[in-house]
Design an enzyme around this catalytic site. Structure first.
Site, PDB file in Angstrom:
ATOM      1  N   ASP A 215       5.393  27.340  -0.068  1.00 61.25           N
ATOM      2  CA  ASP A 215       4.988  28.687  -0.490  1.00 61.25           C
ATOM      3  C   ASP A 215       4.018  28.723  -1.672  1.00 61.25           C
ATOM      4  OD1 ASP A 215       6.698  27.896  -2.456  1.00 61.25           O
ATOM      5  OD2 ASP A 215       7.824  29.755  -2.554  1.00 61.25           O
ATOM      6  N   GLU A 216       3.370  27.606  -1.967  1.00 64.31           N
ATOM      7  CA  GLU A 216       2.448  27.573  -3.098  1.00 64.31           C
ATOM      8  C   GLU A 216       1.180  26.814  -2.762  1.00 64.31           C
ATOM      9  OE1 GLU A 216       4.669  27.517  -7.301  1.00 64.31           O
ATOM     10  OE2 GLU A 216       4.797  25.682  -6.137  1.00 64.31           O
TER      11      GLU A 216
ATOM     12  N   ASP B  15       1.332  31.999  -5.166  1.00 68.98           N
ATOM     13  CA  ASP B  15       2.762  31.751  -4.985  1.00 68.98           C
ATOM     14  C   ASP B  15       3.332  32.910  -4.169  1.00 68.98           C
ATOM     15  OD1 ASP B  15       5.405  30.659  -7.180  1.00 68.98           O
ATOM     16  OD2 ASP B  15       5.599  31.954  -5.428  1.00 68.98           O
TER      17      ASP B  15
END
Length: 375
Positions: free
Chosen positions: A115-116, A14
């Site tokens: 973003d993960e 993350d």
DNA sequence: AATACCGGCGAGT
DNA sequence: TCATACTCGCCGGTATT
């Protein structure tokens, strides 16, 4: 019982406060200041919401989703605070480089959002996650050296536990939940801290006397199914037990949408001007991702912030902006027709959007099925 | 009876 | 107080086959 299944080793990555950290990387001089990334709606100078912010701003009370005006009020005495408009294109290019970097560290890769990401790094001799730990550390080190960016890594025997590991220590965290320790990790947590359980579900569970993950883990299956349905009920219990069999796989896109805030609330169906560019945008997106859609829908957010949707499926599938516009316009027209007849009279709309769904990949074979539909 | 479609809701980034 | 732009998934109701 299934023949001795070795636990998988799943890594979740993350990227910390991603949009705001992108801005810090672009301009390191703001790193020591509160940084707030905003989505300006264009209604007034400051109308809009906070997308994300760095931890300096968070420590002062700023939260994502918060009105920009409120964030400004919170930071009004802080002369160094930086408010920036969202720059998705830039974040997207940074994200793509980092995702490429992560995916090269394992066979099975899944991007969960901008973003993960998840990585399945299961190997024969890694029951204690030694190899997973090495890979996780290497990912952190590489993202730091290549992109000057911190991230949080979690390791667990499934995606759920890897994600819970991430959530347990942010930012710049690294947490491993060894196989067998899932329950002791989760037990004390209030159900609302479990991934997938939000405020509404937490309230419902509380009303049933279920407050902690320990309560939920052993809650009566029948009761859960009665309250939450035959799919969600069992899933809730699984979550509290750290059980998640979902594989790490890249999932094809299944829908695309575009939504905007109107300059002022409206109650007519004369939306042609805003609908046209949205349809064109979605059409281009479909084209670039080699997809066709079978359903077009409209989204309306009323002045009272209630969400209304209407949709229509058709065949053959389409990619055309004109076709998307045509269906969306019809849906808008009939929505307002319907509303004008309702006892409350015409409804006032704040935001409008178009969604295309039921996406199918454009046929790569020479003889396309869609062609035959036209004949 | 099974499947498809539709609109609302919830959760997450 | 003011309240973005997305994505995904489930639920229940109804229509279609």
């Amino acid at each position: 019982m299934i023949a001795s299944e070795r636990p998988r080793a799943i890594i979740a990555v993350d990227l910390d406060y991603f949009y705001a950290q992108c801005e810090e990387v672009r301009n390191p001089s703001i790193k020591s200041k509160p940084v707030v990334v905003c989505v300006y709606s264009g209604r007034t100078q400051e109308s809009g919401a906070v997308s994300t912010c760095n931890y300096i701003a968070r420590d002062l009370g700023v939260r994502s989703g918060m009105p920009i005006a409120l964030a400004k009020r919170i930071l009004r005495d802080n002369l160094t605070a930086v408010f920036l408009p969202m720059d998705m294109e830039y974040y997207q290019t940074v994200s793509e480089r980092i995702m490429g970097l992560i995916s090269s560290k394992g066979e099975k890769f899944e991007q969960a959002s901008i973003d993960e990401a998840y990585l399945d790094v299961t190997t024969k001799q890694d029951a204690n996650f030694r190899i997973a730990e090495e890979i996780g550390k290497a990912i952190k080190a590489e993202i730091l050296s290549e992109e000057k960016m911190t991230c949080t890594v979690g390791v667990g025997q499934n995606k759920l536990m890897a994600k819970m590991a991430v959530d347990s220590k942010k930012p710049d965290g690294f947490t491993i939940i060894l196989p067998g320790l899932e329950r002791s990790f989760l037990n004390r947590l209030p159900v609302g801290k479990l991934f997938g359980i939000g405020p509404k579900t937490e309230e419902k569970l509380k009303a049933m006397g279920i407050v902690t993950a320990r309560d939920l883990a052993s809650a009566d299956r029948e009761t859960l199914s009665d309250h939450f349905g035959k799919k969600l009920g069992p899933t809730l219990r699984d979550i509290a037990n750290g059980v998640d069999e979902s594989p790490v796989v890249e999932k094809p896109i299944e829908q695309l949408s575009r939504i905007i805030t109107l300059k002022s609330d409206a109650n007519s169906f004369d939306f042609h001007d805003v609908l046209t560019p949205m349809s064109e945008y979605l059409s281009k997106k479909l084209f670039s991702s080699k997809m066709m859609c079978k359903t077009v829908g409209i989204i309306l957010i009323t002045s009272e912030l209630k969400i209304k949707t209407r949709s229509k499926s058709f065949s053959p599938t389409t990619q055309s902006g004109d076709q998307i516009l045509k269906v969306a316009s019809e849906l808008f027209y009939s929505f307002f027709e319907e509303q004008s007849k309702s006892p409350q009279g015409p409804i006032s709309v704040r935001r409008v959007g178009i969604k295309v769904s039921d996406l199918v990949a454009t046929s790569t074979s020479k003889k396309t099925e869609t062609l035959e539909d036209y004949i």
